[in-house]
Design a protein around this motif. Structure first.
Motif, PDB file in Angstrom:
ATOM      1  N   THR A   9       0.838  -1.189   0.000  1.00 19.36           N
ATOM      2  CA  THR A   9       0.000   0.000   0.000  1.00 19.36           C
ATOM      3  C   THR A   9       0.877   1.244   0.000  1.00 19.36           C
ATOM      4  O   THR A   9       2.059   1.183   0.339  1.00 19.36           O
ATOM      5  CB  THR A   9      -0.921   0.040   1.236  1.00 19.36           C
ATOM      6  N   ASP A  16      -3.212   9.177  -2.199  1.00 20.37           N
ATOM      7  CA  ASP A  16      -3.749   8.014  -2.902  1.00 20.37           C
ATOM      8  C   ASP A  16      -4.862   8.494  -3.828  1.00 20.37           C
ATOM      9  O   ASP A  16      -6.046   8.496  -3.474  1.00 20.37           O
ATOM     10  CB  ASP A  16      -4.277   6.997  -1.886  1.00 20.37           C
ATOM     11  N   HIS A  38      -8.310   3.051   0.461  1.00 19.88           N
ATOM     12  CA  HIS A  38      -6.893   2.969   0.129  1.00 19.88           C
ATOM     13  C   HIS A  38      -6.690   1.862  -0.902  1.00 19.88           C
ATOM     14  O   HIS A  38      -7.131   0.737  -0.703  1.00 19.88           O
ATOM     15  CB  HIS A  38      -6.051   2.694   1.372  1.00 19.88           C
TER      16      HIS A  38
END
Length: 82
Positions: A9, A16, A38
């Motif tokens: 991630t 993001d 996310h």
């Protein structure tokens, strides 16, 4: 056989953009309770049971190939493959 599940991630300090676009789409569908989204990547790696340097090599694979250490972080779990 060992199954390693790797989750990559973006770091918290990195915007993001895909996650924000998905959150916007979710809100437009009427799900305004969703606070954050996310985006990430998921990988499965299989290793032999007797692999001596499993964790060291998984870290190297993640650092060198699967994740960009400048903007991404990763975590993984090691399971017994079915």
């Amino acid at each position: 056989m060992k199954l390693v599940k790797v989750y990559v991630t973006l770091k918290k300090s990195v915007l993001d953009a895909q996650g924000e676009a998905i959150k916007s789409a979710i809100h437009s569908m009427g799900y305004s309770q969703v606070a954050d989204v996310h985006m990430g990547k998921y990988f499965e790696l299989n290793f032999a049971d007797d692999y001596a340097d499993l964790e060291k090599d998984v870290d190297a694979i993640c650092d060198d190939l699967l994740a960009n250490p400048n903007i991404e972080t990763y975590r993984y779990e090691i399971l017994e493959a079915e």
